[in-house]
Motif scaffolding. Structure first.
Motif, PDB file in Angstrom:
ATOM      1  N   ILE A 143      -6.849  19.368   0.833  1.00 32.78           N
ATOM      2  CA  ILE A 143      -6.810  18.108   0.086  1.00 32.78           C
ATOM      3  C   ILE A 143      -5.615  18.102  -0.864  1.00 32.78           C
ATOM      4  O   ILE A 143      -4.893  17.100  -0.992  1.00 32.78           O
ATOM      5  CB  ILE A 143      -8.120  17.900  -0.698  1.00 32.78           C
ATOM      6  N   ASP A 164     -10.478  22.415  -0.129  1.00 30.60           N
ATOM      7  CA  ASP A 164      -9.846  21.950  -1.363  1.00 30.60           C
ATOM      8  C   ASP A 164      -8.327  22.087  -1.284  1.00 30.60           C
ATOM      9  O   ASP A 164      -7.589  21.192  -1.722  1.00 30.60           O
ATOM     10  CB  ASP A 164     -10.366  22.750  -2.558  1.00 30.60           C
ATOM     11  N   THR A 208     -12.943  14.137   4.575  1.00 33.03           N
ATOM     12  CA  THR A 208     -13.118  14.410   3.153  1.00 33.03           C
ATOM     13  C   THR A 208     -14.557  14.152   2.733  1.00 33.03           C
ATOM     14  O   THR A 208     -15.082  13.061   2.954  1.00 33.03           O
ATOM     15  CB  THR A 208     -12.169  13.521   2.316  1.00 33.03           C
ATOM     16  N   TYR A 210      -2.464  17.536   1.082  1.00 38.55           N
ATOM     17  CA  TYR A 210      -2.334  16.099   1.383  1.00 38.55           C
ATOM     18  C   TYR A 210      -1.835  15.324   0.159  1.00 38.55           C
ATOM     19  O   TYR A 210      -0.916  14.500   0.256  1.00 38.55           O
ATOM     20  CB  TYR A 210      -3.676  15.544   1.851  1.00 38.55           C
ATOM     21  N   ALA A 251     -12.797   9.951  -1.247  1.00 39.99           N
ATOM     22  CA  ALA A 251     -12.707   9.418   0.122  1.00 39.99           C
ATOM     23  C   ALA A 251     -12.411   7.915   0.167  1.00 39.99           C
ATOM     24  O   ALA A 251     -11.541   7.484   0.939  1.00 39.99           O
ATOM     25  CB  ALA A 251     -13.976   9.751   0.901  1.00 39.99           C
ATOM     26  N   ILE A 264      -7.812  11.665   7.243  1.00 38.46           N
ATOM     27  CA  ILE A 264      -8.103  12.472   6.050  1.00 38.46           C
ATOM     28  C   ILE A 264      -9.367  11.963   5.359  1.00 38.46           C
ATOM     29  O   ILE A 264     -10.208  12.758   4.909  1.00 38.46           O
ATOM     30  CB  ILE A 264      -6.888  12.473   5.107  1.00 38.46           C
ATOM     31  N   GLN A 265      -9.523  10.646   5.289  1.00 40.06           N
ATOM     32  CA  GLN A 265     -10.756  10.098   4.719  1.00 40.06           C
ATOM     33  C   GLN A 265     -11.970  10.585   5.495  1.00 40.06           C
ATOM     34  O   GLN A 265     -12.983  10.984   4.908  1.00 40.06           O
ATOM     35  CB  GLN A 265     -10.719   8.575   4.726  1.00 40.06           C
ATOM     36  N   ASP A 315     -15.644  14.360  -0.482  1.00 37.81           N
ATOM     37  CA  ASP A 315     -15.722  13.902  -1.865  1.00 37.81           C
ATOM     38  C   ASP A 315     -16.035  12.404  -1.880  1.00 37.81           C
ATOM     39  O   ASP A 315     -15.215  11.589  -1.448  1.00 37.81           O
ATOM     40  CB  ASP A 315     -14.388  14.173  -2.566  1.00 37.81           C
TER      41      ASP A 315
END
Length: 251
Positions: A113, A110, A43, A116, A49, A39-40, A45
């Motif tokens: 995210i 978005d 991402t 998650y 992140a 996920i990091q 952001d």
């Protein structure tokens, strides 16, 4: 007297039961670490992140701790029974982001995210409560106390981070979808927690040769918690409040 402390002590004293207990915990933490790492990577952001990365690193650390606890007893991990695989059972219900999605290279939207974070907010609530239970059960155990307290503090930080990030996104206008995601996740997690609890009880009952009355009593306890969570307890899993500890994963 049948209490959580006596049950956990019984598990600790039996190599086979302890091996299963630590294996389930280690595999769950490793899976959470992998998910957060992916996920990091997906991402964009720059503020969010690194926090996701910290979350993943903590989960990997927890997996290593449970594996090391086994090694101190001269034990190796065992395969987790499919019916006790909390992470996989959640995914099969459509909770969180799928393995297939996380192995792609397409950046997360978005809404993904939020999916998650809602998944993390609900599951970290459970993790925080369970670790506090283990701290109470093993607080006097010189082999386990330090590890349980460390992991418990991390889980509290993870939960605080989820609250703060979801509230930030609510302020940006994502409130309706966040409420939907939390409700959907909580319903699925409550069912999964019950199913995993029953599977683990059956396995521990066989290993520890619990009498029928004890198995029946513990099964009734799991079902009672399920009923409570489904009706009243669910509120604690979906409400959002600003944590006392701000920026818990940004330090």
């Amino acid at each position: 007297m049948l209490s959580s402390r006596t049950l956990f002590d019984e598990i600790y004293r039996n190599d086979e039961a302890y091996r299963l207990f630590c294996s389930i915990a280690a595999d769950g933490e490793d899976q959470g670490g992998w998910e957060n790492e992916r996920i990091q990577a997906l991402t964009g952001d720059p503020v969010l992140a690194p926090k996701i990365g910290r979350h993943g690193a903590d989960e990997r650390k927890h997996g290593r701790i449970f594996t090391q606890l086994l090694h101190r007893r001269g034990l190796e991990k065992v395969d987790v029974p499919p019916k006790a695989d909390y992470c996989m059972l959640l995914e099969r219900q459509g909770i969180g982001l799928s393995h297939e999605r996380l192995t792609s290279d397409v950046p997360l939207t978005d809404r993904e995210i939020i999916t998650y974070l809602a998944h993390s907010r609900v599951t970290e609530q459970r993790a925080s409560e369970q670790m506090r239970q283990l701290v109470r059960a093993y607080g006097g155990n010189p082999e386990l106390a330090k590890a349980m307290r460390m992991i418990s503090a991390d889980e509290d930080n993870h939960l605080a981070y989820c609250h703060e990030e979801l509230l930030r996104l609510t302020a940006m206008g994502h409130g309706p979808y966040i409420r939907h995601a939390l409700e959907h996740t909580a319903r699925g997690e409550i069912r999964t927690h019950r199913d995993v609890g029953l599977a683990v009880l059956r396995a521990m009952g066989r290993i520890l040769r619990w009498p029928l009355w004890q198995r029946a009593l513990l099964t009734a306890g799991v079902q009672a918690l399920y009923a409570y969570d489904l009706t009243v307890g669910r509120r604690r899993m979906i409400r959002l409040r600003m944590p006392a500890k701000r920026n818990a994963l940004g330090r």
